[in-house]
Design a protein around this motif. Structure first.
Motif, PDB file in Angstrom:
ATOM      1  N   ASN A 246       8.743  -4.227   8.754  1.00 51.08           N
ATOM      2  CA  ASN A 246       9.722  -3.678   7.814  1.00 51.08           C
ATOM      3  C   ASN A 246      10.563  -4.774   7.166  1.00 51.08           C
ATOM      4  O   ASN A 246      10.881  -4.689   5.979  1.00 51.08           O
ATOM      5  CB  ASN A 246      10.593  -2.631   8.504  1.00 51.08           C
ATOM      6  N   ALA A 247      10.903  -5.810   7.920  1.00 55.41           N
ATOM      7  CA  ALA A 247      11.660  -6.932   7.345  1.00 55.41           C
ATOM      8  C   ALA A 247      10.827  -7.651   6.282  1.00 55.41           C
ATOM      9  O   ALA A 247      11.348  -8.031   5.222  1.00 55.41           O
ATOM     10  CB  ALA A 247      12.085  -7.901   8.440  1.00 55.41           C
ATOM     11  N   LEU A 248       9.535  -7.821   6.534  1.00 60.25           N
ATOM     12  CA  LEU A 248       8.648  -8.466   5.565  1.00 60.25           C
ATOM     13  C   LEU A 248       8.557  -7.636   4.286  1.00 60.25           C
ATOM     14  O   LEU A 248       8.710  -8.162   3.180  1.00 60.25           O
ATOM     15  CB  LEU A 248       7.263  -8.658   6.186  1.00 60.25           C
ATOM     16  N   LEU A 249       8.342  -6.348   4.441  1.00 59.50           N
ATOM     17  CA  LEU A 249       8.240  -5.479   3.262  1.00 59.50           C
ATOM     18  C   LEU A 249       9.562  -5.394   2.510  1.00 59.50           C
ATOM     19  O   LEU A 249       9.584  -5.409   1.268  1.00 59.50           O
ATOM     20  CB  LEU A 249       7.761  -4.086   3.675  1.00 59.50           C
ATOM     21  N   ASP A 250      10.673  -5.339   3.243  1.00 58.56           N
ATOM     22  CA  ASP A 250      11.989  -5.324   2.590  1.00 58.56           C
ATOM     23  C   ASP A 250      12.217  -6.601   1.788  1.00 58.56           C
ATOM     24  O   ASP A 250      12.760  -6.560   0.677  1.00 58.56           O
ATOM     25  CB  ASP A 250      13.106  -5.161   3.617  1.00 58.56           C
ATOM     26  N   ALA A 251      11.795  -7.742   2.339  1.00 58.35           N
ATOM     27  CA  ALA A 251      11.954  -9.022   1.630  1.00 58.35           C
ATOM     28  C   ALA A 251      11.145  -9.010   0.331  1.00 58.35           C
ATOM     29  O   ALA A 251      11.634  -9.458  -0.709  1.00 58.35           O
ATOM     30  CB  ALA A 251      11.529 -10.183   2.528  1.00 58.35           C
TER      31      ALA A 251
ATOM     32  N   SER B 294       1.441  -0.560   4.381  1.00 64.49           N
ATOM     33  CA  SER B 294       2.630   0.284   4.241  1.00 64.49           C
ATOM     34  C   SER B 294       3.507   0.127   5.478  1.00 64.49           C
ATOM     35  O   SER B 294       3.059  -0.374   6.517  1.00 64.49           O
ATOM     36  CB  SER B 294       2.223   1.747   4.065  1.00 64.49           C
ATOM     37  N   SER B 295       4.728   0.573   5.379  1.00 64.41           N
ATOM     38  CA  SER B 295       5.674   0.417   6.488  1.00 64.41           C
ATOM     39  C   SER B 295       5.289   1.246   7.704  1.00 64.41           C
ATOM     40  O   SER B 295       5.705   0.929   8.816  1.00 64.41           O
ATOM     41  CB  SER B 295       7.093   0.780   6.033  1.00 64.41           C
TER      42      SER B 295
ATOM     43  N   ARG C 196      -3.777  -5.458  11.933  1.00 65.74           N
ATOM     44  CA  ARG C 196      -4.705  -6.448  12.497  1.00 65.74           C
ATOM     45  C   ARG C 196      -6.001  -6.506  11.677  1.00 65.74           C
ATOM     46  O   ARG C 196      -6.546  -7.578  11.434  1.00 65.74           O
ATOM     47  CB  ARG C 196      -4.997  -6.118  13.951  1.00 65.74           C
ATOM     48  N   ALA C 197      -6.469  -5.353  11.203  1.00 65.63           N
ATOM     49  CA  ALA C 197      -7.691  -5.300  10.399  1.00 65.63           C
ATOM     50  C   ALA C 197      -7.516  -5.966   9.034  1.00 65.63           C
ATOM     51  O   ALA C 197      -8.502  -6.399   8.426  1.00 65.63           O
ATOM     52  CB  ALA C 197      -8.134  -3.848  10.217  1.00 65.63           C
ATOM     53  N   MET C 198      -6.285  -6.090   8.558  1.00 69.27           N
ATOM     54  CA  MET C 198      -6.009  -6.694   7.252  1.00 69.27           C
ATOM     55  C   MET C 198      -5.787  -8.206   7.331  1.00 69.27           C
ATOM     56  O   MET C 198      -5.720  -8.866   6.300  1.00 69.27           O
ATOM     57  CB  MET C 198      -4.752  -6.063   6.641  1.00 69.27           C
ATOM     58  N   LEU C 199      -5.660  -8.738   8.538  1.00 71.30           N
ATOM     59  CA  LEU C 199      -5.288 -10.144   8.704  1.00 71.30           C
ATOM     60  C   LEU C 199      -6.370 -11.090   8.222  1.00 71.30           C
ATOM     61  O   LEU C 199      -7.564 -10.840   8.378  1.00 71.30           O
ATOM     62  CB  LEU C 199      -4.986 -10.443  10.170  1.00 71.30           C
TER      63      LEU C 199
ATOM     64  N   MET D  88       0.833  -1.202   0.000  1.00 71.85           N
ATOM     65  CA  MET D  88       0.000   0.000   0.000  1.00 71.85           C
ATOM     66  C   MET D  88       0.869   1.255   0.000  1.00 71.85           C
ATOM     67  O   MET D  88       1.823   1.361   0.760  1.00 71.85           O
ATOM     68  CB  MET D  88      -0.941  -0.022   1.193  1.00 71.85           C
ATOM     69  N   GLY D  89       0.551   2.161  -0.906  1.00 71.04           N
ATOM     70  CA  GLY D  89       1.266   3.422  -1.013  1.00 71.04           C
ATOM     71  C   GLY D  89       2.558   3.357  -1.801  1.00 71.04           C
ATOM     72  O   GLY D  89       3.214   4.377  -1.995  1.00 71.04           O
ATOM     73  N   GLU D  90       2.941   2.160  -2.280  1.00 74.54           N
ATOM     74  CA  GLU D  90       4.206   2.025  -3.009  1.00 74.54           C
ATOM     75  C   GLU D  90       4.033   1.523  -4.424  1.00 74.54           C
ATOM     76  O   GLU D  90       4.687   2.003  -5.327  1.00 74.54           O
ATOM     77  CB  GLU D  90       5.142   1.065  -2.273  1.00 74.54           C
ATOM     78  N   GLY D  91       3.257   0.505  -4.620  1.00 72.72           N
ATOM     79  CA  GLY D  91       3.111  -0.091  -5.940  1.00 72.72           C
ATOM     80  C   GLY D  91       3.097  -1.606  -5.857  1.00 72.72           C
ATOM     81  O   GLY D  91       2.908  -2.183  -4.788  1.00 72.72           O
ATOM     82  N   GLN D  92       3.299  -2.231  -7.004  1.00 78.59           N
ATOM     83  CA  GLN D  92       3.195  -3.678  -7.120  1.00 78.59           C
ATOM     84  C   GLN D  92       4.532  -4.302  -7.513  1.00 78.59           C
ATOM     85  O   GLN D  92       5.344  -3.672  -8.189  1.00 78.59           O
ATOM     86  CB  GLN D  92       2.168  -4.062  -8.190  1.00 78.59           C
TER      87      GLN D  92
END
Length: 92
Positions: free
Chosen positions: A45-50, A72-73, A81-84, A6-10
């Protein structure tokens, strides 16, 4: 698999990377369950970085349907939690 941050792209991500992402997802869930905001932030952040490192960015004008949407980060613990789903952010 097409993943949207979210907020970055695909990014296009090979299914072979799901095992690593699921490990990070499990750690994120544990941090959330423990209410450990510092660990939650580091793990998110580790998940998004991966995803960024393992995936291939799609052009900004690409309109591919996303199979997975990640926060987003700067997302809060409550927002994540709402996205889980039943099995976390990453299926499997």
């Amino acid at each position: 698999m097409i993943v949207r941050i979210m907020g970055e792209g695909q990014v296009r991500l090979a299914d072979s990377h799901l095992t690593r992402l699921n490990e990070l997802d499990d750690a994120l869930l544990a941090a959330m369950d423990n209410g450990d905001d510092a660990s939650f932030r580091l793990t998110l952040n580790a998940l998004l970085d991966a995803v960024r490192e393992l995936g291939e960015p799609l052009p900004d004008d690409s309109l591919e349907p996303s199979e997975l949407i990640l926060p987003s980060s700067d997302a809060s613990l409550e927002e994540v939690r709402a996205m889980l789903r039943d099995d976390g952010l990453i299926p499997g």
